[in-house]
Design an enzyme around this catalytic site. Sequence first.
Site, PDB file in Angstrom:
ATOM      1  N   SER A  48      -7.203  14.867  -1.020  1.00  0.00           N
ATOM      2  CA  SER A  48      -5.873  14.709  -0.424  1.00  0.00           C
ATOM      3  C   SER A  48      -4.799  14.864  -1.490  1.00  0.00           C
ATOM      4  O   SER A  48      -4.843  14.191  -2.523  1.00  0.00           O
ATOM      5  CB  SER A  48      -5.792  13.310   0.206  1.00  0.00           C
ATOM      6  OG  SER A  48      -4.520  13.086   0.737  1.00  0.00           O
ATOM      7  N   ALA A  49      -3.823  15.734  -1.231  1.00  0.00           N
ATOM      8  CA  ALA A  49      -2.850  16.115  -2.273  1.00  0.00           C
ATOM      9  C   ALA A  49      -1.924  14.988  -2.718  1.00  0.00           C
ATOM     10  O   ALA A  49      -1.537  14.928  -3.883  1.00  0.00           O
ATOM     11  CB  ALA A  49      -2.009  17.295  -1.775  1.00  0.00           C
TER      12      ALA A  49
ATOM     13  N   CYS B 274      -2.099  -8.999   6.054  1.00  0.00           N
ATOM     14  CA  CYS B 274      -1.754 -10.033   7.011  1.00  0.00           C
ATOM     15  C   CYS B 274      -1.902  -9.455   8.410  1.00  0.00           C
ATOM     16  O   CYS B 274      -1.180  -8.541   8.782  1.00  0.00           O
ATOM     17  CB  CYS B 274      -0.328 -10.495   6.768  1.00  0.00           C
ATOM     18  SG  CYS B 274      -0.024 -12.082   7.510  1.00  0.00           S
TER      19      CYS B 274
END
Length: 390
Positions: free
Chosen positions: A203-204, A329
Amino acid sequence: MTEERIYLDYAATTPLDPRVLEAMMPYMTEHFGNPNSIHSFGREARRAIDEAREKIAQLLNCQPSEIVFTSGGTESDNLALRGVAEAYRHKGNHIVTTAIEHHAVLRTCKALEDMGFFVTYLPVDEHGLVSPEQVAEAVNERTILVSVMHANNEIGTIEPIAEIVRAVKEKRPDTIVHTDAVQTVGHIPVDIQELGVDLLSFSAHKFYGPKGIGGLFVRKGVRLVPQITGGGQERNRRSGTENVAAIVGMAKALELAVEEMPTELPRLQALRDELITGVLSRIPETRLNGHPTLRLPHNANFSFRGIEGEALLLQLDLNGIAASSGSACSSGSLEPSHVLLALGLDYELAIGSLRITLGRFTTREHILRLLDLLPKVVEKLRALRGSLRV
Ligand code: PLP
């Protein structure tokens, strides 16, 4: 005067390198053609894609035809897992992966379970390592796919992928092996032939390229059922008009990352080691998560007993330092990271984690500022918690 903000969350994303933006710009303006058009505008765009594909293939050591452009790591992982599962369903219905994969793999495996596949989630040791023997042992006559990440995004542990591939192929040569290399491509040397994998995701935006573009290496002969159908682009493996500028940007970003790695890798490793030594020596009841040596050069992950990682992040942010915590959370309660739990950490240590990831614009001053601030913040939060208890 406000102090300079410090970004120490490079594993989440990296800023676009200005040299990458420069390479991309012409393909967002004058060379705007659709690469699938046969006129000169289209041919210009097609040429740019072909060149980018060749460059990426050369840098990763594979054939250009083995690279499929996608929208990023998540899509590459989905295409690898779902594509292989669907294409080889007639041969088997078992997949082997690990408990510490990114959600792009884990949740895809869950979805495949809903579709009738069986998935083995291998445990890891206290440093986050999975052993080649363990993986091979889990492979049976119904196994069609093994997916083990190259390096973990939270704790930075680098898995022995080449050895895993050898062990798996020795047991069952037909088993297809995928690795999620989103955290390693552009950061440590990645040679597809050395790794021996059949599928590899990248992924770039993790290596100073644009967001929304990535790739999947698909070894010649490995079949995939496309997950996005349409015009038949990417040799029928991923339809949709190609994101020309982003593809050009990804190739440029990878070229720069590989070019600069011989100096950048040791520089970051030295800064990381200074950070780790400093934190462990200054803050009591602290643990380094991940492997002590087999880890990404820019990753440090700590657990501090008696505090919540979220509170720590907020305090750091108030002081201009951006980092990350494994815990999230969700609906009012703190969810510890599945990765830290898989290492065997208790709940308190798992929610008290902090991930610091360094990058191209990190300086020694940044590390020193963090080393000055962190002990004070941890002490303050521990004191606050102690006073709330009485
Ligand atoms: N896999 C790993 C190991 C990652 O770290 C990430 C991003 O955090 C992804 C997959 C997803 O990549 P993308 O953000 O390009 O979809």
